[in-house]
Write a protein that holds these residues in place. Structure first.
Motif, PDB file in Angstrom:
ATOM      1  N   PHE A 270       0.819  -1.208   0.000  1.00 52.50           N
ATOM      2  CA  PHE A 270       0.000   0.000   0.000  1.00 52.50           C
ATOM      3  C   PHE A 270       0.855   1.261   0.000  1.00 52.50           C
ATOM      4  O   PHE A 270       0.617   2.194  -0.781  1.00 52.50           O
ATOM      5  N   GLN A 271       1.853   1.310   0.885  1.00 50.50           N
ATOM      6  CA  GLN A 271       2.660   2.525   1.005  1.00 50.50           C
ATOM      7  C   GLN A 271       3.649   2.694  -0.135  1.00 50.50           C
ATOM      8  O   GLN A 271       3.943   3.815  -0.539  1.00 50.50           O
TER       9      GLN A 271
ATOM     10  N   ILE B   7       0.584   9.074   4.632  1.00 51.34           N
ATOM     11  CA  ILE B   7       1.212   8.592   3.409  1.00 51.34           C
ATOM     12  C   ILE B   7       2.691   8.956   3.460  1.00 51.34           C
ATOM     13  O   ILE B   7       3.054  10.127   3.540  1.00 51.34           O
TER      14      ILE B   7
ATOM     15  N   GLY C 178      -1.285   3.128  -3.845  1.00 45.84           N
ATOM     16  CA  GLY C 178      -2.111   2.678  -2.732  1.00 45.84           C
ATOM     17  C   GLY C 178      -2.662   1.293  -2.999  1.00 45.84           C
ATOM     18  O   GLY C 178      -3.855   1.033  -2.790  1.00 45.84           O
TER      19      GLY C 178
ATOM     20  N   TYR D 273      -4.121  -2.101  -2.759  1.00 46.93           N
ATOM     21  CA  TYR D 273      -4.974  -2.466  -1.628  1.00 46.93           C
ATOM     22  C   TYR D 273      -5.439  -3.923  -1.728  1.00 46.93           C
ATOM     23  O   TYR D 273      -4.756  -4.818  -1.235  1.00 46.93           O
TER      24      TYR D 273
ATOM     25  N   ASN E 227       3.342   1.312  -3.220  1.00 44.50           N
ATOM     26  CA  ASN E 227       2.681   1.388  -4.533  1.00 44.50           C
ATOM     27  C   ASN E 227       3.159   0.338  -5.536  1.00 44.50           C
ATOM     28  O   ASN E 227       3.647   0.667  -6.617  1.00 44.50           O
TER      29      ASN E 227
ATOM     30  N   HIS F  85      -6.795  -0.647  -5.876  1.00 47.04           N
ATOM     31  CA  HIS F  85      -6.046   0.328  -5.082  1.00 47.04           C
ATOM     32  C   HIS F  85      -6.993   1.394  -4.537  1.00 47.04           C
ATOM     33  O   HIS F  85      -8.020   1.713  -5.136  1.00 47.04           O
TER      34      HIS F  85
ATOM     35  N   HIS G 151      -3.832   7.239  -2.980  1.00 47.10           N
ATOM     36  CA  HIS G 151      -3.402   8.070  -1.858  1.00 47.10           C
ATOM     37  C   HIS G 151      -4.112   9.416  -1.795  1.00 47.10           C
ATOM     38  O   HIS G 151      -4.133  10.065  -0.745  1.00 47.10           O
TER      39      HIS G 151
END
Length: 507
Positions: free
Chosen positions: A214-215, A278, A247, A249, A217, A266, A269
């Motif tokens: 997530f962080q 973020i 992001g 997900y 990408n 995703h 962000h």
């Protein structure tokens, strides 16, 4: 004569394929039931079949609510389970059978621990193990779990978020306890900073794990070995051409024909407003989309197709993607969205092309809490929200779309107030009901009146409110709208009894 038989069979096959195509292309999720939860909200949902009975586990801040689920999609509350330190939320949950025993594994996000519960005969839970984070593992802010069965043992893979990003593997013992096997700390090469989705494929005797970061990408591929250890294979980052991973997900997958696919959504962000959450704020919003990756012969991911969001789809802020069904070399997927507050159905064909079908506006943001479950020939979706005012879990049946053209929905609420309710309280309640029209635009019309029947069959009900909606989306938005929840909570203490009925009629 034989030629005639062959022709009849051929025509029957064509008709069957045509009917299947017609059915799958016009599927729609319809609300079946909803129940309250005792936890502060619903963050994660999973389900499990045990000895012919079906159970739903809804985890939120503080605990897990347990329901039975019948073949009509109706929920019955049967209990709850407190989490370690009364913390949570139960952000990641997965149920599975290990050496003949059924377990529910729970990632206690802010408890920095993995809880193992034995699933009892009645679906209730009994804690059998608590695995705490250490300097060696990555269980701090644990968020996602994946069980992998190998030939001689089963393993629980765990993804972390924020302070301790990385991927860990634990061997699952017969009593549910976990033994650490390997941990891989996140770095600049792999995408494991905030593993919110994981999926496995078994291909020609080899096991592969796919994770989303997530962080950072992107998505990463791992080979998993018989002893539970794992090795990174390849990594794919976000770009603005053939993938949408800012992001990253939800992550899921499916085999269609001879092709293996991994589907990644995703929550961009741009949808996060909390300062500092973020890690890398230097990003460009290039739209929303669901990315399809094809698995090559080495188990690595290759960009394949992107379904881009437009005015006809609901893909903003994807938090969960579930495989609803797989038939005739095509799969039906359900995409839960936090920002569009909807469930979008899609079809993935054997060639890896993802096509949008119908969507339902749920009326609440779906925050990781979406689960598909099949009972006999019926496919259900179970959904929840992280909204602290809602405290509900809902079920939906995925079935052919009903033609509502030229019709409206009447929502009739008959009620009576408690004898101790004052006239001022009653007047205030009526006024609040009337005001819903200005707060919930999906209400087409509202009217009310006091019972004037002389037949003596009113069962003591005194007030009737009739609301008109133009479609299913409008009713869902009303049912779970913040203003409606506030009204129910406010006037609930003075309501003596209530009868609610809905029906569709011509405009």
């Amino acid at each position: 004569m034989n030629g005639l038989k062959i022709s009849i069979v051929f025509i029957a096959l064509l008709l069957a394929q045509f009917c299947l195509s017609q059915t799958t292309d016009d599927l729609m999720p319809y609300l079946q039931d909803f129940k309250s939860v005792s936890a502060n909200n619903t963050v994660t949902i999973t389900s499990y079949e045990k000895d012919g009975s079906h159970y739903v586990y809804a985890g939120g801040f503080g605990g897990i609510d347990i329901f039975s689920l019948n073949k009509e999609g109706n929920l019955t509350p049967i209990g709850s389970q407190e989490l370690y330190k009364k913390e949570g939320p139960a952000r990641g949950m997965v149920a599975d059978r290990i050496n003949g025993t059924d377990f529910l594994f729970v990632a206690n996000k802010h408890g920095n621990a993995i809880e193992t519960f034995k699933i009892l005969e009645d679906g209730l839970l009994e804690q059998v193990s608590l695995t705490m984070d250490t300097d060696e593992t990555h269980l701090g802010t644990a968020i996602t779990l994946q069980v992998i069965h190998m030939k001689q043992a089963s393993y629980l893979f765990i993804g972390g978020l924020e302070e301790t990003p990385g991927l860990s593997s634990f061997k699952i013992q017969s009593d549910g306890k976990l033994t650490h096997v390997q941990s891989m700390k996140d770095d600049e090469t792999i995408y494991t900073d905030g593993i919110i989705g994981m999926f496995i494929h078994k291909i020609k005797g080899k096991t592969f794990l796919y994770s989303g970061g997530f962080q950072d990408n992107g998505v990463s591929s791992f080979r998993v070995y018989e002893n539970g250890s794992f090795k990174n294979i390849n990594n794919i980052g976000d770009n603005t051409t053939d993938r949408y991973l800012t992001g990253a997900y939800p992550v899921t997958g499916v085999k269609l024909g001879e092709n293996y696919y991994v589907i990644v959504g995703h929550r961009h962000h741009k949808y996060y407003k909390r300062g500092g959450f973020i890690k890398n704020p230097d990003f460009v919003y290039h739209g929303d989309g669901v990315s399809v990756f094809k698995v090559n012969r080495k188990g690595a991911l290759e960009p394949h197709f992107v379904l881009k969001d437009d005015e006809n789809t609901k893909l903003q802020g994807q938090t969960r993607i579930e495989i609803v069904s797989v038939n005739n070399n095509e799969a039906i997927l359900a995409v839960g969205t936090r920002d569009d507050a909807s469930i979008q159905l899609c079809k993935l064909d054997e060639n890896g092309t993802l096509t949008p079908l119908n969507y339902l506006e749920t009326g609440f943001s779906i925050y990781y809490g979406l689960r598909s479950h099949q009972i006999e020939d019926s496919n259900f979706l179970i959904a929840g929200s992280n909204r602290f005012d809602l405290k509900k879990v809902a079920t939906y049946k995925v079935s052919p779309k009903i033609d509502r053209s030229g019709k409206v929905l009447r929502h009739i609420v008959n009620l009576k107030y408690k004898e101790e309710a004052t006239q001022a309280q009653v007047d205030e309640a009526v006024k609040a009901f009337e005001n819903l029209k200005s707060e919930i635009p999906e209400i087409e019309h509202i009217e009310w009146g006091v019972n004037d029947s002389k037949e003596g069959a009113s069962k003591g009900l005194t007030h009737t409110f009739i609301l008109t909606f133009n479609d299913d989306h409008a009713r869902e938005n009303y049912l779970f709208h913040e203003a409606h929840i506030v009204l129910v909570n406010k006037i609930g203490p003075i309501i003596g009894d209530v009868l609610v009925m809905d029906y569709w009629t011509e405009k």
